[in-house]
Design an enzyme around this catalytic site. Structure first.
Site, PDB file in Angstrom:
ATOM      1  N   ASP A 154      22.735   5.721  -6.597  1.00 40.47           N
ATOM      2  CA  ASP A 154      22.710   6.594  -5.442  1.00 40.47           C
ATOM      3  C   ASP A 154      22.333   5.754  -4.315  1.00 40.47           C
ATOM      4  O   ASP A 154      21.433   4.863  -4.122  1.00 40.47           O
ATOM      5  CB  ASP A 154      21.515   7.478  -5.650  1.00 40.47           C
ATOM      6  N   ASP A 168      27.967  13.010  -6.389  1.00 43.88           N
ATOM      7  CA  ASP A 168      27.264  14.053  -6.105  1.00 43.88           C
ATOM      8  C   ASP A 168      27.683  15.052  -5.168  1.00 43.88           C
ATOM      9  O   ASP A 168      27.760  16.363  -5.572  1.00 43.88           O
ATOM     10  CB  ASP A 168      25.878  13.646  -6.102  1.00 43.88           C
TER      11      ASP A 168
END
Length: 195
Positions: A154, A168
């Site tokens: 991330d 995501d």
């Protein structure tokens, strides 16, 4: 009759249904052609979402990992590499294998839906979900420690929000689009139902 005509209920909708007996073979061929075209859109959107996610993760790991966060819009938005063993937005770190199984399940469900997919908006939505699921599943399979328990990369870090990645984002956008399509009554097969 187009999906837009079906959705808004144009007068041609009744004519198309009334004249259904004129050429069953012709309409079957048209439906098969539409199905192939929509599956192609699903696969193209999924591939694009997957490649963008994969490329972005490779770039940020190579350039930003073990470095100070990069300010994109001051402190409001930064790029900062975080290894996430949980679900989207950092939830459920102790359940990595469960999220891997869920991702595989999502891919299987989308593959089954693709067989009767005649709706362009649904093809886009499912393509986003598929590309995002494959993006994070790739991390779970190939990143440390591997064995379907790898940590997802991330890096998009808005102020006062969880750190996330483009996979995501694709999953959330695809899910949001599916909710809108469902509320509007458009089914994956291109038909419109009214409750």
């Amino acid at each position: 009759m187009t999906e837009a005509e079906q959705a808004i209920g144009t007068p041609d909708a009744g004519k198309a249904e009334g004249g259904a007996g004129t050429s069953a073979a012709g309409s079957g061929e048209a439906a098969a052609g539409r199905g192939k075209r929509r599956v192609g859109v699903l696969l193209a959107v999924a591939a694009l979402a997957y490649l963008i996610d994969l490329t972005s993760k490779l770039a940020v790991v190579a350039k930003l990992e073990h470095h100070a966060p990069v300010e994109v819009i001051g402190t409001w938005l930064q790029f900062e590499v975080i290894r996430n063993r949980g679900a989207a937005f950092g939830f459920g770190e102790a359940m990595t294998i469960v999220f891997t199984v869920i991702a595989v399940g999502v891919i299987v469900v989308i593959a089954r839906l693709a067989r009767k997919l005649h709706s362009l908006p649904w093809a886009i939505a499912l393509g986003l979900l598929l590309g995002g699921a494959f993006g994070n599943l790739t991390d779970r399979i190939f990143r440390t420690p591997g064995d379907f328990q790898g940590a997802v990369v991330d890096f998009i870090a808005p102020s006062h929000f969880a750190v996330f990645n483009l996979a995501d984002s694709a999953i959330v956008c695809g899910g949001f689009l599916i909710v809108i399509l469902s509320f509007r009554g458009l089914d994956p097969d291109g038909t419109v139902h009214k409750d």
